[in-house]
Design a protein around this motif. Sequence first.
Motif: not given
Length: 558
Positions: A106-111
């Motif tokens: 989720s964090g990687y996609f968000d970045s």
Amino acid sequence: MKRCLTILDVMFIAIGHMIGAGIYVLTGSVVRNQAGPAIILSFIFSGFAALLSAFSYAEFGARFPRAGSAYTYSYVGMGEIWAFVVGWTVPLEYMIGNAAVARSWSGYFDSLVYKSVSNWTLEHVGHLSDGEGFFAKYPDFLAFVLLFLVAVAVAMGSKFSANVNTSFVVLNLAVLAFVIVCGFTYADFSLWSGNYPDGTSKFFPYGIQGAVSGASTCFFAYIGFEALATAGEEAKNPHRTIPLATFSSLAIISVLYVLMGASLTLMVPYDQIDPDAAFAAAFEMKGATVAKVIMSVGALAGMLNNLVTGAFALPRAVYAMADDGLIFGWFGVINSRTKTPLNATIAFTILNAILALVFDLEALVDFMSIGTLLAYSMVSVCVVILRHEPQLIDGSETEYDDGGNLKSWVPFRGFWRKFSEGISIRCAVGTLIFGYVCLAIPFKTGIFSNPGGIILLIIGAVCSLTAFILILGHEQNKSTTTYKVPFVPFLPCLGLLINVFMMVYLNLMTWIRLFVWLVIGIVIYVCYGIRHSKEAKKLNRVASSHMSVLKNGDSKVH
């Protein structure tokens, strides 16, 4: 369960569980903050530590091909109560691992979408906490939904989820090969050789201690090879499949990790690496936009692959305990259509999704490590114990070999013979662990110069050496299994030493959380498991049989 998985299927389960947050997220952080280019040594050190545990997993996987992994092996080697302790931490390990990877995805996609997801959540839902404690800054709904979608794929059946996993693994390996080759085209070996103006080594900017410290962090990247052991009940030929899949997956992953670390640190100076999205940022600095896009897609696919294998292993670890009666039998029901533990999948996916929704990633990873290391340690202990217990001689139903007997040179043989079989080897292993802990505490606290530290080192050295000599003083059995750990007891004891040191190095809060979780488990065991387990029912049947004979007045039995 249905035996339908080939060597390739099982090997790819392990590879899929190891490729993910470990390589895509962890590498940049270790390079930037702990090891620099020496991360390649960190991966080699941690790979060696994982290999020592893998030897033990391979032997047990070949001898006892059941779902449950470390829980099953502890049951065979140490008995019900110790098996429950390990088994209670294994589902937690998988739940925390899945939640951590879901949040990483989720964090990687968000970045990649310029924080659109987190900004929307903060604006419309609000803050969950200040982000400094155990709870996350905001609820991660994307990770929550992702875990349910993955669980649906896993619940469709073992072969279906294995095929999904294989597809992801092939895609990941192709992306990693591309990244490695592309990265080496930008290689600048001056980033490794010589010193900086202040005299710091370019290869060891944090010293050799940094490489060792990085190894303990990089160990997280190898957590996952034991996931294939949970597939033992579904492998076509587990006696051959489990050992081959174990060592093949570790070898492939180790080579990939070293090459990925080398390509990254030869592209960009270590102090310019982005710890959150290292490879994507490195390609962007070099103007390789296409490579950055491919890398980003690979990272998301890799972490999704990680989730598939974690979601595959979790319900099988729960099923093994439920099938033995140690936790509620409802979790041990196999669905007639999918041939999977569907009840366990549903219940623990809900718990897993809640973990991912509200808890912080760093707190999750720290808590996960102690459960994994506990399981690895117990498997190494069980190999030593089982190798020194008597086995039936081939072709005989009543004659046993001399496994576990004390050799003639062991002092106080008469004393140990007063106790029941197996006590001496268990006492030796227990003393060995105590000695390892005493040795590790001064290293952790840095109290070498204090009298207390010196005393602990002496006690640890004496206990460890004495216990190891006593282990050597036991005869090994003549077991003829398909695969056996070589150099017993040296390799299992070395693996146990490394695992104990890494556990001692974990922070106090991690130990407190483990203690609370174990207390909850022991309450369940005392209130339910101890009365409903298969062993308890077997003893009750024997007792009832004897009582009925006594009531009939059989004086011989009386």
